[in-house]
Design an enzyme around this catalytic site. Structure first.
Site, PDB file in Angstrom:
ATOM      1  N   CYS A   1       0.924  -1.164  -0.051  1.00  0.00           N
ATOM      2  CA  CYS A   1       0.025  -0.046   0.066  1.00  0.00           C
ATOM      3  C   CYS A   1       0.694   1.201   0.061  1.00  0.00           C
ATOM      4  O   CYS A   1       2.077   1.126   0.390  1.00  0.00           O
ATOM      5  CB  CYS A   1      -0.895  -0.083   1.264  1.00  0.00           C
ATOM      6  SG  CYS A   1      -2.034  -1.138   1.291  1.00  0.00           S
TER       7      CYS A   1
ATOM      8  N   GLY B   1      -0.228  -0.030  -4.938  1.00  0.00           N
ATOM      9  CA  GLY B   1      -1.513  -0.615  -4.853  1.00  0.00           C
ATOM     10  C   GLY B   1      -2.271  -0.131  -5.703  1.00  0.00           C
ATOM     11  O   GLY B   1      -2.454   0.929  -6.264  1.00  0.00           O
TER      12      GLY B   1
ATOM     13  N   ASN C   1      -0.079   1.640   5.758  1.00  0.00           N
ATOM     14  CA  ASN C   1       0.830   0.447   5.087  1.00  0.00           C
ATOM     15  C   ASN C   1       1.487  -0.440   5.827  1.00  0.00           C
ATOM     16  O   ASN C   1       2.315  -0.119   6.758  1.00  0.00           O
ATOM     17  CB  ASN C   1       1.943   1.372   4.231  1.00  0.00           C
ATOM     18  CG  ASN C   1       2.887   0.408   3.540  1.00  0.00           C
ATOM     19  OD1 ASN C   1       3.834   0.892   3.182  1.00  0.00           O
ATOM     20  ND2 ASN C   1       2.550  -0.683   3.290  1.00  0.00           N
ATOM     21  N   GLY C   2       1.077  -1.813   5.609  1.00  0.00           N
ATOM     22  CA  GLY C   2       1.814  -2.719   6.635  1.00  0.00           C
ATOM     23  C   GLY C   2       0.712  -3.794   7.087  1.00  0.00           C
ATOM     24  O   GLY C   2      -0.316  -3.792   6.284  1.00  0.00           O
TER      25      GLY C   2
ATOM     26  N   TYR D   1      12.268  -4.847  -5.279  1.00  0.00           N
ATOM     27  CA  TYR D   1      11.213  -4.980  -6.072  1.00  0.00           C
ATOM     28  C   TYR D   1      10.363  -3.802  -5.953  1.00  0.00           C
ATOM     29  O   TYR D   1       9.633  -3.278  -6.831  1.00  0.00           O
ATOM     30  CB  TYR D   1      10.504  -6.138  -6.152  1.00  0.00           C
ATOM     31  CG  TYR D   1       9.109  -6.320  -6.847  1.00  0.00           C
ATOM     32  CD1 TYR D   1       9.161  -6.112  -8.356  1.00  0.00           C
ATOM     33  CD2 TYR D   1       7.835  -6.219  -6.255  1.00  0.00           C
ATOM     34  CE1 TYR D   1       7.959  -6.449  -8.904  1.00  0.00           C
ATOM     35  CE2 TYR D   1       6.695  -6.597  -6.720  1.00  0.00           C
ATOM     36  CZ  TYR D   1       6.682  -6.546  -8.129  1.00  0.00           C
ATOM     37  OH  TYR D   1       5.708  -6.564  -8.984  1.00  0.00           O
TER      38      TYR D   1
END
Length: 497
Positions: A19, A45, A121-122, A263
């Site tokens: 995210c 995302g 985010n997480g 990535y």
């Protein structure tokens, strides 16, 4: 031994993006700035996006959420309906909770502390336990995402006033979280004490910015990167400016996700003081030293393999060229199991320029192999195009274990490196050779120490204890417990029991 069949549907070939979060304080067009920030973070995302804005004359939080990509969800018309000088935004790939509009973030709540909104985010590894406790005390949840637990904890009447309400809430959650929060008077940014996920601070004129990555600042005229939010730090931005709170005990080791460098992050971002493209090039150099081969050409799998392939070429002296052409306008998945659909799914994303590889010994560099079906299809395409030899080089170690901190890998039984030996993978891919970067080389490429990173998906060493039986749909299964509101269900009490 689980055998991976060549006739499998083409499904999830890569770890899913996580995210992205963005926030603005004290800008007259905060929602528009947030839109551009989310646009730059789209790679993190692609399922849903949302913006919550505040600071207008009526003080009411305004929001707009939608499923799909940022430019599909927002336009000039609905951005005009988000007035105010403060805003937070979120782009989502679901790591806890299904992909539905109700789960799109930022999530809003109205409680005794006023209006609140949060973007996360997480992944919280104990969210299911906390939710059980909160529901037992009467909390009513409107989503199935773990982030909503934090809002409920903050709204608890026992929590102290001010900053400590957030501190008390965060002291109860475990796992990975980089957060942006908005109240009726401030914007707050938070990183967990291990620093799993990135979060950085920027500024444009007199406005403060928060973002998952620095690349979002680069597209905003006049914006500049100030610094990273430190692991365990809370930054509070209000009319007095920015202040820092560090309420948690400092950790001897950290847990920044090294796969951000491999990535996830954009190559033009700077993470933890290191440019991502530079690190990926270094990974390619390390890979060439570890797994040299005599060949005529180094080609990347675009776009994720571009910089590692460049580093491999520079270190080995083998010429670098582009033989795969990526179609940037393709959907994310191909679920039809027919042979035609499988072949279409591979070739429409990456088409091969046959003249580049005919009669040559080729080194193909990519960032990872997940299931292996797509990698094998590329080898077959190269051989059909006349390549004499095909050598596969991967710029990270084999993925063998799931991530519980915000990356959606397939089930371990679908990770080819979890089910096959190195030699079996090379044989399955039909490659002349296969070489993965080892953990030591991957860490060296970052210029940092190993104790700064989480590498659990490679090593099975989880810095925060996890329950391996939980997955991202744990809350959906909890919903299935419900019985009749009039009772009569042996497993679930009714309202009149």
């Amino acid at each position: 031994m689980h055998k991976i069949s060549a006739a499998e549907p083409v499904v999830q070939h890569r770890p899913r993006d996580e995210c992205g979060v963005f926030a603005v304080f004290n800008h007259p067009t905060a929602a528009e700035i947030t839109f551009y920030g989310l646009y730059a973070l789209q790679h993190r995302g692609q399922e849903s996006a949302g913006i919550v804005a505040a600071g207008s004359a009526d003080r009411t939080f305004k929001s707009h959420h939608g499923m799909g990509l940022v430019p599909q969800i927002f336009n000039a018309h609905n951005l005009e309906k988000l007035p105010g000088t403060r805003a937070i935004g979120h782009v989502r790939y679901s790591t806890t909770g299904s992909s539905t509009l109700e789960n799109a973030q930022p999530i809003m709540a109205d409680c005794a502390r006023g209006q609140l909104a949060i973007g996360h985010n997480g992944n919280l590894v104990n969210a299911h336990l906390l939710r059980d406790e909160l529901e037992a005390d009467g909390s009513i949840f409107k989503t199935t995402v773990d982030s909503e637990v934090i809002l409920h904890l903050m709204a608890q009447p026992a929590a102290a006033q001010g900053d400590s309400a957030l501190v008390q809430a965060l002291s109860k959650v475990k796992g990975a979280f980089s957060l942006v929060l908005m109240s009726e008077r401030e914007i707050v940014g938070v990183r967990d004490s291990l620093g799993f996920r990135p979060l950085c601070i920027g500024k444009v004129d007199d406005a403060w910015l928060l973002s998952s990555e620095t690349c979002a600042f680069d597209i905003i005229p006049g914006a500049k990167f100030i610094r990273d939010v430190e692991p365990g730090e809370i930054v509070v931005i209000d009319e007095k400016g920015l202040r820092s709170i560090k309420p948690f005990v400092a950790r001897d080791r950290l847990g920044f996700c090294i796969f951000e460098y491999v990535y996830f992050a954009r190559p033009d971002s700077t993470l933890e003081g290191e440019n991502v493209s530079k690190v990926r090039t270094n990974m390619g150099r390390e890979l060439a030293r570890l797994h040299p081969v005599e060949a005529d050409l180094v080609i990347p799998v675009p776009d994720s393999g571009n910089y590692a392939a460049l580093g491999y070429s520079e270190e080995s002296g083998i010429p670098y060229d582009h033989a795969f052409v990526r179609n940037h306008y393709v959907g994310r998945t191909f679920l039809n199991p027919s042979q035609l659909a499988r072949e279409f799914g591979v070739k429409v994303k990456l088409n091969l320029i046959k003249e580049r590889v005919a009669g040559k010994r080729v080194v193909v560099v990519d960032d990872s192999i997940v299931r292996g079906t797509t990698a094998r299809a590329r080898v077959v395409n190269l051989r059909n195009a006349g390549a004499k030899e095909v050598h596969i080089r991967i710029s990270c170690p084999p993925h063998k274990f799931p991530c519980h901190y915000g990356i959606d890998f397939p089930d371990p039984k679908d990770l080819i490196a979890n089910q096959m030996s190195h030699d079996q993978i090379a044989k399955y891919l039909q490659a002349d050779s296969l070489g993965y970067l080892n953990p030591a080389g991957m860490v060296r490429a970052t210029g940092r120490k190993e104790d700064r990173f989480c590498m659990a998906c490679f090593t099975d060493n989880y810095p925060v204890p996890v329950n391996p039986d939980l997955d991202k749909l744990v809350f959906e299964r909890r919903r299935a417990r419900g019985g009749s509101v009039l009772g009569g269900d042996a497993h679930m009490p009714g309202l009149f029991d």
